[in-house]
Structure formats: C-alpha cells, structure tokens
Write a protein that holds these residues in place. Structure first.
Motif, PDB file in Angstrom:
ATOM      1  N   LEU A  52      -3.161  -3.788  -7.245  1.00  0.00           N
ATOM      2  CA  LEU A  52      -3.440  -2.358  -7.244  1.00  0.00           C
ATOM      3  C   LEU A  52      -3.148  -1.785  -5.857  1.00  0.00           C
ATOM      4  O   LEU A  52      -3.677  -2.280  -4.856  1.00  0.00           O
ATOM      5  CB  LEU A  52      -4.896  -2.100  -7.631  1.00  0.00           C
ATOM      6  N   VAL A  53      -2.321  -0.756  -5.818  1.00  0.00           N
ATOM      7  CA  VAL A  53      -1.932  -0.170  -4.535  1.00  0.00           C
ATOM      8  C   VAL A  53      -2.355   1.285  -4.396  1.00  0.00           C
ATOM      9  O   VAL A  53      -2.192   1.891  -3.335  1.00  0.00           O
ATOM     10  CB  VAL A  53      -0.402  -0.277  -4.316  1.00  0.00           C
ATOM     11  N   MET A  79       0.846  -1.191   0.000  1.00  0.00           N
ATOM     12  CA  MET A  79       0.000   0.000   0.000  1.00  0.00           C
ATOM     13  C   MET A  79       0.889   1.252   0.000  1.00  0.00           C
ATOM     14  O   MET A  79       1.941   1.270   0.637  1.00  0.00           O
ATOM     15  CB  MET A  79      -0.906  -0.009   1.225  1.00  0.00           C
ATOM     16  N   ILE A  80       0.461   2.283  -0.727  1.00  0.00           N
ATOM     17  CA  ILE A  80       1.223   3.527  -0.794  1.00  0.00           C
ATOM     18  C   ILE A  80       1.054   4.314   0.502  1.00  0.00           C
ATOM     19  O   ILE A  80      -0.068   4.522   0.976  1.00  0.00           O
ATOM     20  CB  ILE A  80       0.756   4.383  -1.989  1.00  0.00           C
ATOM     21  N   THR A  81       2.151   4.760   1.066  1.00  0.00           N
ATOM     22  CA  THR A  81       2.092   5.567   2.281  1.00  0.00           C
ATOM     23  C   THR A  81       1.872   7.033   1.923  1.00  0.00           C
ATOM     24  O   THR A  81       2.106   7.455   0.783  1.00  0.00           O
ATOM     25  CB  THR A  81       3.399   5.445   3.084  1.00  0.00           C
ATOM     26  N   MET A  85      -5.628   7.007 -13.146  1.00  0.00           N
ATOM     27  CA  MET A  85      -5.062   5.722 -13.588  1.00  0.00           C
ATOM     28  C   MET A  85      -4.672   4.853 -12.400  1.00  0.00           C
ATOM     29  O   MET A  85      -4.223   5.368 -11.364  1.00  0.00           O
ATOM     30  CB  MET A  85      -3.822   5.981 -14.454  1.00  0.00           C
ATOM     31  N   PRO A  86      -4.819   3.533 -12.549  1.00  0.00           N
ATOM     32  CA  PRO A  86      -4.435   2.626 -11.463  1.00  0.00           C
ATOM     33  C   PRO A  86      -2.915   2.537 -11.316  1.00  0.00           C
ATOM     34  O   PRO A  86      -2.184   2.652 -12.309  1.00  0.00           O
ATOM     35  CB  PRO A  86      -5.015   1.280 -11.900  1.00  0.00           C
ATOM     36  N   ILE A  87      -2.459   2.340 -10.096  1.00  0.00           N
ATOM     37  CA  ILE A  87      -1.034   2.119  -9.816  1.00  0.00           C
ATOM     38  C   ILE A  87      -0.884   0.691  -9.304  1.00  0.00           C
ATOM     39  O   ILE A  87      -1.535   0.306  -8.319  1.00  0.00           O
ATOM     40  CB  ILE A  87      -0.503   3.091  -8.745  1.00  0.00           C
ATOM     41  N   HIS A  88      -0.063  -0.097  -9.987  1.00  0.00           N
ATOM     42  CA  HIS A  88       0.121  -1.492  -9.614  1.00  0.00           C
ATOM     43  C   HIS A  88       1.528  -1.749  -9.068  1.00  0.00           C
ATOM     44  O   HIS A  88       2.490  -1.106  -9.478  1.00  0.00           O
ATOM     45  CB  HIS A  88      -0.129  -2.410 -10.819  1.00  0.00           C
ATOM     46  N   PHE A  89       1.600  -2.680  -8.144  1.00  0.00           N
ATOM     47  CA  PHE A  89       2.886  -3.161  -7.630  1.00  0.00           C
ATOM     48  C   PHE A  89       2.802  -4.673  -7.515  1.00  0.00           C
ATOM     49  O   PHE A  89       1.953  -5.200  -6.795  1.00  0.00           O
ATOM     50  CB  PHE A  89       3.206  -2.536  -6.267  1.00  0.00           C
ATOM     51  N   GLN A  90       3.676  -5.360  -8.276  1.00  0.00           N
ATOM     52  CA  GLN A  90       3.709  -6.830  -8.296  1.00  0.00           C
ATOM     53  C   GLN A  90       2.323  -7.413  -8.554  1.00  0.00           C
ATOM     54  O   GLN A  90       1.885  -8.367  -7.910  1.00  0.00           O
ATOM     55  CB  GLN A  90       4.295  -7.364  -6.991  1.00  0.00           C
ATOM     56  N   GLY A  91       1.633  -6.811  -9.536  1.00  0.00           N
ATOM     57  CA  GLY A  91       0.339  -7.329  -9.965  1.00  0.00           C
ATOM     58  C   GLY A  91      -0.848  -6.912  -9.121  1.00  0.00           C
ATOM     59  O   GLY A  91      -1.994  -7.263  -9.439  1.00  0.00           O
TER      60      GLY A  91
END
Length: 358
Positions: A84-85, A1-3, A76-82
């Motif tokens: 959504l974060v 999750m984005i801080t 736009m969605p932001i993904h990290f390792q598949g």
C-alpha cells in the motif's frame, strides 16, 4: 511511496474526466493533493483507516461525525507491487460512486505503477552512470561502489569490454537507445548510460568475440535507422577493476578511427594511438622528414597504394589512371624522398607518416 508531484498529477488528470473532486492521501492519511486546495496537508481520518485496514471505506452523510477531516465519498487503497502506497478518495454520495470507484482505483494504480517504475529505472541508470564514472576515473573506488559491485557479483574473474556509442546528434529520447542496447546484450550488459555529450556507454560482460560482433552489427543497423553514429570497441579485460583500460581503448578507437568508419576496434588503431601520444612536435618532425617534398596528389597516390596492399593494378583502378601514370608517380616519390614504397621498411615509415599527418 507516492510523491506530492505524482499525487497532484493523479488529481489533475482524473478530475478532468470525472468532473468530481478527488483527494490523494499518503499512508498516514495526510492529503497530498485535492481539487479542494484548502484540504491539502490536512489529515483525513478515513484515509488513515483505509491505509491501516487495506479495505475500501465508504463514508455517507450520516457517518461524518465518526471521522475527522472527511466528506461523503469512497476512499480506496492504492497498491504498488503488493504494498500500500497511498489512498485515493472520491467526494460524493457513495451510492452514486459505486460504478466509477473501481475504475478510478485501477486507473490510479496504473498511473502510480508507470510513474514509480519509470523513476526506478531512471534511478538505476543514474546509479550505473556513477558506477561507470568511478570505474573509469582512475581514482580509488568509494565504499558504495565496492558494495554495489559485490552485490552484482562482478568481483570474480569475468571478462569485460567497454563500448562507446558516439551519435551524430543525441536524440531527445536517448534512453530508447539505451533500452535497445540492454535488450540486444540481454544477459551480458552490466551497466549502460549517458557518458559524454552525444555519447552512450555500455559495459558488456563475458561475451565471446563472434557473438559480440554480430550484436554490434545489429546495433549499428538500429542506429542507422534511428540515430546515426559509430561504435568504438575497447579491449577485453579480466577484472571489473580494470575497466578503465577498456574504456580508454574504446575512447582511442573513436578518436583515431577513420571518419567514415562505423565500427572501430581498438586493435585497428592501436599503433596509431600509441604513436599519437608522442609530443606533437616530434610527430610533426617525423612526418615532415618522411613526406618532405610530396604534394597532395602524390600523398593521395601513396595512401591509395597502401590501401590496395601495394597492388599497382588495383591502385591504378581506384585512382582511375593508367598503370604507366602510376609507375611514373611512384618513381617520382622515390626520387623526392629517397624511399621506395614497394620495399617493406620504407613502406612502413611512409604509411605511418601518412597516418600521423594532421
């Protein structure tokens, strides 16, 4: 999750280049950071929809009545390792943002990836340091450490050895040295991290002595170029729960190794370490009795004589004196102490006394 901190950094760094307002939202649509401070911690319904659908959403002027807390732009969605974060939004007319929106999305995901990967690595290292601290503390292990040891498959019969790397000065980027250690011992490194001041530890599993020595010399070569130091090598133990024994041996290797020695095995200093553990006054009595009456020059002669394996020719060469002069000094030592350094029993006592001198 984005801080929130990462969201603020993304907004700050990206807005400098775009000269447009950006919003970074969490998966619930709450705005974590924005170029428009009054919008922070408010819900952006468009972002919440993006998080739910995983699809980019363009909002034009005529669409504003359909969404709460929005302005025209592209989200736009932001993904990290598949996964959504978060969501990144650019404020403006969607038709003017088409060319830059994909670039902003990619740049944001790269920043997120770098930050989260770095955080994950740092978290792992902190966890490793806590595990190592518990293993070497001599106290009962916590349930969490027991669980982690089980997860790593270390509870079986595997050999372990502790390495302590003592640096003359801890570099600001000491983690680069830890990375090099993990790379050098790839497949064998169990845990590595920052131990004491100017010191790094590495616990190595199941390495044979010849391979270990080759890797240690490679590591020394790296250290001499980047952060000069020395390495203390503990003894091999057959259980992860006996690591404290290996650690204490590595600590003794550093404590009792000669100052100029860069690679010190515990076996090289074991006798000295055992003797040094005796009460200080008892050690002082022993050294005083054996070396009584010898000045520094004669003690140095003895030290060199033993270092040359009691070879008078080599000793004279090392001291740069004539062999007759050496013979005179050795005779004087015999006369003063009543001990003959060429005799095995007397030599052992004198060698130990010299080694134990403060």
């Amino acid at each position: 999750m984005i801080t929130k901190q990462l969201a603020e950094e993304i907004v700050e760094q990206t807005m400098i280049r775009l000269n447009r307002n950006l919003n970074v939202m969490d998966p619930n649509g709450m705005i974590l950071a924005s170029g428009e401070a009054e919008r922070i911690e408010k819900i952006h319904e468009g972002a919440a929809n993006v998080a739910k659908s995983g699809e980019t959403l363009s909002i034009a002027e005529e669409d504003l009545n359909n969404w709460h807390g929005v302005k025209p732009g592209i989200n736009m969605p932001i993904h990290f390792q598949g996964k959504l974060v978060g969501v990144i939004g650019i404020t403006g007319k969607p038709e003017e943002l088409q060319e830059i929106s994909t670039l902003v999305q990619l740049t944001t995901e790269m920043m997120v990836h770098q930050s989260l990967i770095t955080s994950h690595v740092e978290w792992n290292r902190k966890r490793n340091e806590l595990i190592f601290d518990e293993l070497t503390s001599g106290k009962p292990l916590s349930a969490a450490v027991h669980e982690r040891i089980f997860q790593m498959g270390l509870e079986g019969k595997i050999s372990f050895v502790t390495l302590l790397i003592e640096l003359k000065k801890m570099p600001s980027l000491y983690h680069r040295i830890i990375e090099q250690l993990e790379e050098q011992f790839s497949g064998h490194a169990v845990v590595a991290g920052h131990s004491q001041l100017n010191e790094i530890f590495l616990l190595v599993a199941n390495d044979n002595p010849s391979e270990l020595e080759a890797k240690l010399y490679n590591m020394l070569h790296f250290l001499q170029k980047n952060a000069p130091g020395r390495i203390g090598v503990g003894i091999m133990v057959d259980s992860i729960f006996d690591v404290r024994t290996s650690y204490l041996a590595a600590r003794n290797a550093l404590d009792f190794g000669t100052p100029g020695q860069q690679l010190i095995y515990y076996e090289d200093v074991e006798l000295l370490a055992l003797l040094k553990r005796n009460p200080e006054d008892e050690v002082a009595k022993f050294t005083g009795r054996i070396l009584a009456g010898l000045n520094e020059s004669l003690c140095q002669t003895l030290t060199t004589y033993f270092a040359a394996n009691q070879s008078q020719g080599e000793t004279a060469d090392r001291l740069k004196i004539h062999r007759h002069t050496l013979g005179y000094r050795l005779k004087k030592i015999r006369d003063i102490t009543g001990l003959d350094p060429s005799e095995f029993k007397d030599a052992v006592a004198m060698y130990l006394a010299l080694a134990l001198r403060s």
